[in-house]
Design a protein around this motif. Structure first.
Motif, PDB file in Angstrom:
ATOM      1  N   LEU A  17       0.213   6.685   5.979  1.00 45.12           N
ATOM      2  CA  LEU A  17       0.517   6.528   4.555  1.00 45.12           C
ATOM      3  C   LEU A  17       0.077   7.757   3.761  1.00 45.12           C
ATOM      4  O   LEU A  17       0.793   8.229   2.880  1.00 45.12           O
ATOM      5  CB  LEU A  17      -0.147   5.266   4.006  1.00 45.12           C
ATOM      6  N   ALA A  56       4.211   3.164  -1.144  1.00 41.49           N
ATOM      7  CA  ALA A  56       3.239   3.671  -0.171  1.00 41.49           C
ATOM      8  C   ALA A  56       1.817   3.587  -0.718  1.00 41.49           C
ATOM      9  O   ALA A  56       0.876   3.266   0.018  1.00 41.49           O
ATOM     10  CB  ALA A  56       3.581   5.114   0.219  1.00 41.49           C
ATOM     11  N   ARG A  60      -1.172   1.546   0.873  1.00 42.80           N
ATOM     12  CA  ARG A  60      -2.411   2.252   1.199  1.00 42.80           C
ATOM     13  C   ARG A  60      -3.616   1.482   0.651  1.00 42.80           C
ATOM     14  O   ARG A  60      -4.630   1.339   1.314  1.00 42.80           O
ATOM     15  CB  ARG A  60      -2.379   3.672   0.623  1.00 42.80           C
TER      16      ARG A  60
END
Length: 110
Positions: A17, A56, A60
């Motif tokens: 990520l 993302a 994360r």
């Protein structure tokens, strides 16, 4: 899923990520002397890239939170009801914080 396997998967996901976010945050396309159609295309690409960065980044955060739960000894327990999160769910989504029932309730509230 045992803690060592979970940690390995989560740390691998976190590294991937981080790489993806760095790539997506690369220098934006400059519009310069392009036609209006090209400028619109660049804007659409920028919007799409930002949406991918947002997804993302959220994922994360979920991975980092899962690593914190692992360190605290709470990994594999639902953060809402404290019931065990099914092994199959953790195998598919190692960052899962909730059991299926609590996750379904959360999604219905959105």
């Amino acid at each position: 899923m045992d803690d060592a396997t979970a940690r390995t998967q989560l740390e691998s996901m976190l590294a991937e990520l981080d790489r993806s976010i760095r790539v997506l945050r690369g220098d934006p396309v400059t519009v310069g002397d392009r036609s209006a159609a090209d400028a619109g295309s660049a804007l659409t690409d920028a919007d799409r890239r930002q949406a991918m960065i947002d997804v993302a980044t959220r994922q994360r955060t979920a991975v980092v939170d899962a690593l914190k739960r692992l360190d605290a000894g709470d990994y594999g327990r639902c953060v809402d009801c404290r019931a065990p999160v099914p092994e199959g769910r953790l195998a598919a989504r190692p960052e899962a914080a909730r059991c299926v029932q609590c996750q379904s309730r959360r999604e219905r509230r959105r």
